[in-house]
Structure formats: C-alpha cells, structure tokens
Design a protein around this motif. Structure first.
Motif: not given
Lengths: 87, 87
Positions: A19-20, A23, A16, A71, A69
């Motif tokens: 992914l952050d 971003k 996670r 999303a 990413l």
DNA sequence: CTTTCGTTTAACCCTTTGGTTAAGTATAGT
DNA sequence: ACTATACTTAACCAAAGGGTTAAACGAAAG
C-alpha cells in the motif's frame, strides 16, 4: 466491506508495504514483485487479499495488470480508531 | 511498540470489542468475560495480547484484576493511515 | 498457431492463531 | 490452615495464514 476485512488486510507487513508503494503511484504486479524478496505467487495472493478488502483496484493494460491504491475504505477504520481514542 | 504489534492486536474482532467495552470505563477480567461466549482462558489470552501491545493496562485490586484502555498507542496507527490516505 | 511474457491458481508445507479443558497461582474469607 | 473465588498458564487441537513450486491462463509477438 467490513472493518474486519480491512484491518485483517492491513495486519500483514508486506501488504502494508505494498500500500505504501502504491501511494506514490500505480504499479504493475511485476513491478510490485521486484520490491519484495518473495515469490510472485506470494505477492499475487497478497494483492488478492488487498483487492478483496477493496484497498486496491486493478485494471488490465495489455499484458500487464496495473494496481492502484483505494484509500477510501480506510475512512471506516479511522472513524473507529478516533472513537476509541475519544475525541 | 511496533505498529505491527498494534495492528495485529486490533485484527481480532473479540479484541476490538474488548477495547470498545473498556472505552466506557475500566472492568475486571471477569466482567469482560461475561460479555463473550467463550471461556475465561480465551479472554485471558486476548487480554494478554492487548496488554503486550500496550493497548490496555492492568492493576490488581484485591482479588480482581482491573483492565483499562490505553488508547495512546493508536496514534501511530492513525498517523500511518492518515499518511496513506494522503491528508 | 505457437511461443513467450506477465500474472494467477492449485497443491502443498509449516507456523501461527484462537479456541478448549485442566491445572496452577494469588487473594479473601472462614 | 482450608476453601472459594478470580484469573492465568499449560497442553492440546483444528483452522487459518503466508510461503513455496509447478501448472494454468490471457494477451502479445513471431
């Protein structure tokens, strides 16, 4: 991609965080590694899990591999959650 | 409850199915068991994971234990996902 | 073409997870 | 007080997960 694959990929805190990180913009594997106190091999495996879930995409640029990413696959999870919450 | 606990609880397909079941109304442990091809003990453990994550609540009614959905903790996950998707 | 740099894959080690059966606890009924 | 029913907890097992180090791979540079 199944919602199972997506959620499983999201179920690890390091993934996670990756992914952050992505971003804010694409990064090479090495740049991602720098942010975590684990081996490059460990991060590489996390990246491959995220890639299998289609949560990230990679493109080679010279000797670097750049991760970005994706999303869009989160939509399915959002829909399931929204439905569960009811309205 | 941490988002980690929540997502980990959601990362098993049987547990997600249990939540889906409870969306339509509260059920006893036994009624939940009937829907799955695994032992009562296995379901009981899943229920305890969901309860630890505060995704469900239980109340004893006579000799039955009734489980109900508590979707409110999903809010945190939704927020994280929304942020990741970028509006 | 050999070396170096960036990254992945292989082989391995623990720990966690999801299942099982068997034993324990709690309430209801006789 | 016993027995049955509903459910959980304990003890165990095999498989999966996340970490490590060392070897392999691909592209670039000398």
């Amino acid at each position: 991609m199944s919602i199972q694959t997506t959620i499983k990929a999201l179920s690890d805190p390091t993934r996670r965080q990756i992914l952050d990180l992505l971003k804010s913009g694409s990064l090479s594997a090495g740049q991602i590694c720098e942010k975590f106190p684990v081996s490059g091999a460990a991060i590489s495996k996390h990246l491959s899990v995220l890639k299998d879930a289609d949560l990230i995409r990679d493109t080679r640029e010279g000797k670097y591999i750049i991760y970005e990413l994706n999303a869009s696959v989160l939509e399915e999870v959002m829909l399931w959650l929204t439905d569960l919450k009811g309205e």
